[in-house]
Design a protein around this motif. Structure first.
Motif, PDB file in Angstrom:
ATOM      1  N   THR A 101     -29.459 -36.256  51.569  1.00 51.99           N
ATOM      2  CA  THR A 101     -28.841 -36.343  52.697  1.00 51.99           C
ATOM      3  C   THR A 101     -29.933 -36.523  53.927  1.00 51.99           C
ATOM      4  N   ARG A 102     -29.313 -36.409  55.446  1.00 48.53           N
ATOM      5  CA  ARG A 102     -29.614 -37.239  56.703  1.00 48.53           C
ATOM      6  C   ARG A 102     -30.339 -38.424  56.500  1.00 48.53           C
ATOM      7  N   VAL A 103     -29.009 -39.454  56.460  1.00 46.98           N
ATOM      8  CA  VAL A 103     -30.077 -40.944  56.372  1.00 46.98           C
ATOM      9  C   VAL A 103     -28.894 -41.460  57.649  1.00 46.98           C
ATOM     10  N   VAL A 104     -27.953 -41.374  58.189  1.00 46.57           N
ATOM     11  CA  VAL A 104     -28.503 -41.807  60.192  1.00 46.57           C
ATOM     12  C   VAL A 104     -27.986 -41.244  60.559  1.00 46.57           C
ATOM     13  N   ASP A 105     -28.901 -40.227  60.931  1.00 48.74           N
ATOM     14  CA  ASP A 105     -29.007 -39.301  61.896  1.00 48.74           C
ATOM     15  C   ASP A 105     -28.512 -39.800  63.699  1.00 48.74           C
ATOM     16  N   SER A 106     -28.702 -41.007  64.326  1.00 45.98           N
ATOM     17  CA  SER A 106     -28.815 -41.978  65.187  1.00 45.98           C
ATOM     18  C   SER A 106     -27.285 -42.151  65.563  1.00 45.98           C
ATOM     19  N   MET A 107     -26.350 -42.839  64.221  1.00 46.12           N
ATOM     20  CA  MET A 107     -24.488 -42.269  64.649  1.00 46.12           C
ATOM     21  C   MET A 107     -24.396 -41.541  65.072  1.00 46.12           C
ATOM     22  N   THR A 108     -24.968 -40.035  65.188  1.00 44.56           N
ATOM     23  CA  THR A 108     -24.578 -38.692  65.824  1.00 44.56           C
ATOM     24  C   THR A 108     -23.669 -39.429  67.354  1.00 44.56           C
ATOM     25  N   ASP A 109     -24.842 -40.235  67.841  1.00 47.25           N
ATOM     26  CA  ASP A 109     -24.271 -40.847  68.841  1.00 47.25           C
ATOM     27  C   ASP A 109     -24.416 -41.676  69.335  1.00 47.25           C
ATOM     28  N   ASN A 110     -24.567 -43.087  68.601  1.00 49.29           N
ATOM     29  CA  ASN A 110     -24.464 -44.655  68.537  1.00 49.29           C
ATOM     30  C   ASN A 110     -23.372 -44.867  67.889  1.00 49.29           C
ATOM     31  N   LEU A 111     -22.812 -45.867  68.036  1.00 47.54           N
ATOM     32  CA  LEU A 111     -21.728 -46.998  67.351  1.00 47.54           C
ATOM     33  C   LEU A 111     -22.442 -47.630  65.881  1.00 47.54           C
ATOM     34  N   ARG A 112     -23.575 -47.634  65.587  1.00 52.44           N
ATOM     35  CA  ARG A 112     -24.627 -48.687  64.772  1.00 52.44           C
ATOM     36  C   ARG A 112     -25.928 -47.768  64.677  1.00 52.44           C
TER      37      ARG A 112
ATOM     38  N   MET B 225     -19.030 -47.685  45.171  1.00 54.45           N
ATOM     39  CA  MET B 225     -19.022 -47.183  43.704  1.00 54.45           C
ATOM     40  C   MET B 225     -19.643 -45.371  44.245  1.00 54.45           C
ATOM     41  N   THR B 226     -20.866 -45.716  45.729  1.00 60.49           N
ATOM     42  CA  THR B 226     -21.161 -44.874  45.948  1.00 60.49           C
ATOM     43  C   THR B 226     -20.019 -43.992  46.275  1.00 60.49           C
ATOM     44  N   LYS B 227     -20.204 -42.358  46.061  1.00 63.59           N
ATOM     45  CA  LYS B 227     -19.716 -41.586  46.797  1.00 63.59           C
ATOM     46  C   LYS B 227     -20.585 -41.034  48.365  1.00 63.59           C
ATOM     47  N   ILE B 228     -19.467 -40.600  49.548  1.00 59.51           N
ATOM     48  CA  ILE B 228     -19.863 -40.150  50.600  1.00 59.51           C
ATOM     49  C   ILE B 228     -19.080 -38.044  50.670  1.00 59.51           C
ATOM     50  N   VAL B 229     -19.940 -37.534  50.934  1.00 58.63           N
ATOM     51  CA  VAL B 229     -19.941 -36.343  51.354  1.00 58.63           C
ATOM     52  C   VAL B 229     -19.995 -36.431  53.056  1.00 58.63           C
ATOM     53  N   GLY B 230     -18.602 -35.774  53.367  1.00 54.33           N
ATOM     54  CA  GLY B 230     -18.904 -35.592  54.718  1.00 54.33           C
ATOM     55  C   GLY B 230     -18.358 -34.135  55.510  1.00 54.33           C
ATOM     56  N   THR B 231     -19.697 -33.600  56.414  1.00 52.73           N
ATOM     57  CA  THR B 231     -19.018 -32.125  56.730  1.00 52.73           C
ATOM     58  C   THR B 231     -18.245 -32.370  58.129  1.00 52.73           C
ATOM     59  N   LEU B 232     -17.153 -31.057  57.499  1.00 53.65           N
ATOM     60  CA  LEU B 232     -16.507 -31.493  58.868  1.00 53.65           C
ATOM     61  C   LEU B 232     -16.524 -30.498  59.786  1.00 53.65           C
ATOM     62  N   GLY B 233     -15.842 -30.388  61.215  1.00 55.72           N
ATOM     63  CA  GLY B 233     -16.506 -29.637  62.334  1.00 55.72           C
ATOM     64  C   GLY B 233     -15.707 -30.756  63.813  1.00 55.72           C
TER      65      GLY B 233
ATOM     66  N   GLU C 178     -23.624 -36.078  61.591  1.00 55.26           N
ATOM     67  CA  GLU C 178     -22.954 -37.065  61.501  1.00 55.26           C
ATOM     68  C   GLU C 178     -22.031 -37.159  61.872  1.00 55.26           C
ATOM     69  N   THR C 179     -21.018 -36.691  60.988  1.00 56.77           N
ATOM     70  CA  THR C 179     -19.366 -35.974  61.285  1.00 56.77           C
ATOM     71  C   THR C 179     -19.033 -34.863  61.603  1.00 56.77           C
ATOM     72  N   LEU C 180     -19.879 -34.407  61.947  1.00 55.91           N
ATOM     73  CA  LEU C 180     -20.000 -32.832  62.113  1.00 55.91           C
ATOM     74  C   LEU C 180     -19.332 -32.924  63.887  1.00 55.91           C
ATOM     75  N   ARG C 181     -21.031 -33.351  64.360  1.00 56.99           N
ATOM     76  CA  ARG C 181     -20.297 -33.238  66.110  1.00 56.99           C
ATOM     77  C   ARG C 181     -20.671 -34.555  66.049  1.00 56.99           C
ATOM     78  N   GLY C 182     -20.494 -35.831  65.437  1.00 55.66           N
ATOM     79  CA  GLY C 182     -20.767 -36.960  65.665  1.00 55.66           C
ATOM     80  C   GLY C 182     -19.697 -37.477  66.757  1.00 55.66           C
ATOM     81  N   LEU C 183     -19.953 -38.477  67.626  1.00 57.52           N
ATOM     82  CA  LEU C 183     -19.084 -38.680  68.233  1.00 57.52           C
ATOM     83  C   LEU C 183     -17.695 -40.270  67.456  1.00 57.52           C
ATOM     84  N   TYR C 184     -18.555 -40.699  66.003  1.00 60.83           N
ATOM     85  CA  TYR C 184     -17.767 -41.664  65.513  1.00 60.83           C
ATOM     86  C   TYR C 184     -17.630 -41.107  63.818  1.00 60.83           C
TER      87      TYR C 184
END
Length: 543
Positions: free
Chosen positions: A313-324, A29-37, A349-355
């Motif tokens: 904002t800024r909730v799962v910073d570690s997922m920029t480089d990690n799968l979990r 129900m909660t929406k997700i905003v993704g930054t594109l890059g 996490e979505t702009l430059r993240g690996l996953y």
């Protein structure tokens, strides 16, 4: 703000934690905003992001040019058509953002306890002891002992790609600083944040205005993310500018609260803005760490009772480089949902993240689990109490629709609307079931360019090529928790008769069945206008 527990009052069975999650038509129900890059701009990846649950695409103009973002948007349009998933567009302004300019793009190594000069002379070459900046007023704004943070993605306290500086003295236009941590800066531009310092620059910069009047107008943006909002006047100024940009008078303004000044004027900003973004990156620097959670809880509470969407904002910073995500981050996402956030915004996490796709999917799953234990009953009572009596006609109808849906355990609430206001009011009461907002176009032209499958379908073209207000109404629902827009056939206009409304409802229910939203024998609550009256009715579906 009164403290309250938004978990279920009865204890959760430990065994239930191990039960597998049930698949749902809506990821959460909660929406997700993704930054594109760079990592999220191909049609393939964007299609994955949409399927995983991204409903708003954020374009951050603090980096790269409009042509680059246009290419990304064209790919997003293709992904929307391919997946048949509706997506809104958010333009994020640069605002009064200070930057360090590194024209050579060579890595800059900074050693703890060494000295570095910040100079407004952009012609100088960046080095370990000299950093050119794009603002000539910093020396007048800071004093000895002030804190400055510099980095491509801002300091978090553990990374080695951002640096923490302390002002030791001011020499003319230059600011002399002591380096507090060893770090290496890489890239052409780095953000500079002077903690708790007012920067005398306009909130809506000339560069922002140029981008909005060209790229924003061309693409009929749904949301403007107003960076560094400090006063309600900032929002009014932005709205006045948008009103002069053709169709953009309908664009919603989300105020980003990311410094102490914005926090101090939060109430007046909330009253003026269409929604709020809690920018925990910058604000987390201005505030002591132990105060960040207080701001989040207080701000979300105020947004909830005002019925305005709130984004964290800024909730799962570690997922920029990690799968979990880390365990703390997973808990943080859930707490944001329990605190009342409408949407989660993913940045790096979505702009430059690996996953990017996996990150959206993971965040959506955490949100969905948190929603299951959200204490809707307590929330509903608090919201009704806050609204008080006498309620407005529309508020009464909205709260009654939610109360009825909960009592009869309805699978969905269907709301017919042309402005979107009734649907947003229903969503304000946080029903446990999704709210399908059936947007009824007002017929003003025969040159409609909606895309249909049969007589009723979600809008498939984004941004739209026609000029109907309902284009914005449908997409702007995509940032409101629990609200899912659908577009009615324009042959059933808003001023339709009771018989025609029944026809639209039948098609809507058939669409819901085909999508798996509703099943035989489910109960559905319908909120619609019949003539001058607003009606809430309960339907039990047949086989």
């Amino acid at each position: 703000m009164q403290s309250s527990h938004l978990l279920l009052e009865e204890p959760i069975r430990m065994a239930s934690i191990l039960e597998p999650s049930k698949a749902s038509f809506f990821p959460a129900m909660t929406k997700i905003v993704g930054t594109l890059g760079p990592r999220s701009r191909s049609v393939e990846v964007l299609s994955g992001c949409l399927k995983a649950g991204m409903s708003v695409a954020r374009f951050d103009f603090s980096w790269h040019d409009p042509e680059y973002h246009q290419e990304t948007l064209e790919n997003l349009k293709a992904a929307v058509k391919l997946t048949k998933k509706l997506c809104a567009v958010m333009l994020d302004t640069v605002g009064p953002e200070l930057q360090v300019v590194n024209k050579s793009e060579k890595a800059i190594s900074l050693e703890a306890d060494a000295t570095v000069f910040l100079t407004p002379d952009e012609g100088q070459e960046a080095s370990s002891n000299l950093l050119p900046i794009n603002f000539d007023g910093l020396s007048k704004a800071v004093k000895k002992g002030d804190t400055i943070f510099i980095g491509q993605y801002l300091f978090t306290g553990s990374e080695t790609t951002s640096v923490w500086l302390e002002v030791s003295e001011v020499q003319g236009n230059d600011v002399v600083c002591v380096i507090k941590n060893t770090a290496t800066l890489t890239g052409a531009l780095f953000t500079l944040h002077a903690s708790q310092i007012r920067i005398e620059l306009p909130t809506l910069s000339d560069k922002d205005k140029e981008v909005i009047s060209s790229w924003g107008v061309k693409n009929k943006i749904d949301f403007l993310s107003l960076s560094y909002t400090r006063h309600a006047e900032d929002v009014r100024h932005a709205r006045e500018f948008l009103s002069k940009q053709g169709d953009l008078y309908q664009t919603q303004i989300f105020a980003k609260i990311e410094n102490i000044e914005g926090l101090n004027h939060f109430d007046e900003i909330l009253q003026e803005a269409d929604g709020i973004i809690l920018s925990r990156g910058n604000l987390g620097i201005d505030l002591p760490p132990e105060k960040v959670f207080l701001f989040q809880k207080a701000a979300l509470y105020k947004c909830n009772v005002a019925g305005k969407p709130a984004v964290v904002t800024r909730v799962v910073d570690s997922m920029t480089d990690n799968l979990r995500p880390t365990r703390a981050e997973a808990t943080d996402v859930a707490n944001a949902v329990l605190d009342g956030s409408d949407a989660i915004l993913l940045g790096a996490e979505t702009l430059r993240g690996l996953y990017p796709v996996e990150t959206i999917s993971t965040v959506g799953k955490i949100c969905a689990e948190a929603e299951k234990v959200f204490n809707q009953d307590l929330y509903f009572k608090k919201t009704v109490k806050y609204v008080g009596e006498p309620m407005t006609h529309l508020e009464s109808i909205a709260s009654s629709a939610v109360r009825a849906a909960i009592k009869v355990k309805a699978s969905v609430i269907i709301c017919f609307t042309s402005s979107g206001r009734a649907a947003r009011l229903i969503a304000k009461y946080r029903p446990t079931m999704p709210v399908l907002s059936v947007v009824i176009p007002r017929l003003k032209t025969n040159q409609l360019k909606w895309s249909f499958s049969g007589a009723f379908e979600m809008q498939l073209i984004m941004p739209c090529s026609s000029h109907l207000k309902e284009e914005f109404v449908a997409r702007q629902s995509l940032i409101v928790r629990g609200l899912f827009p659908m577009l009615a056939d324009p042959r059933h206009p808003a001023e339709s008769t009771s018989a025609t409304n029944e026809s639209v409802l039948k098609v809507a229910l058939d669409h819901g069945k085909a999508s798996g939203v509703v099943k035989p024998h489910d109960r559905v609550v319908v909120c619609q206008k019949v003539g001058d009256a607003s009606v809430v009715k309960i339907i039990e579906l047949e086989d």
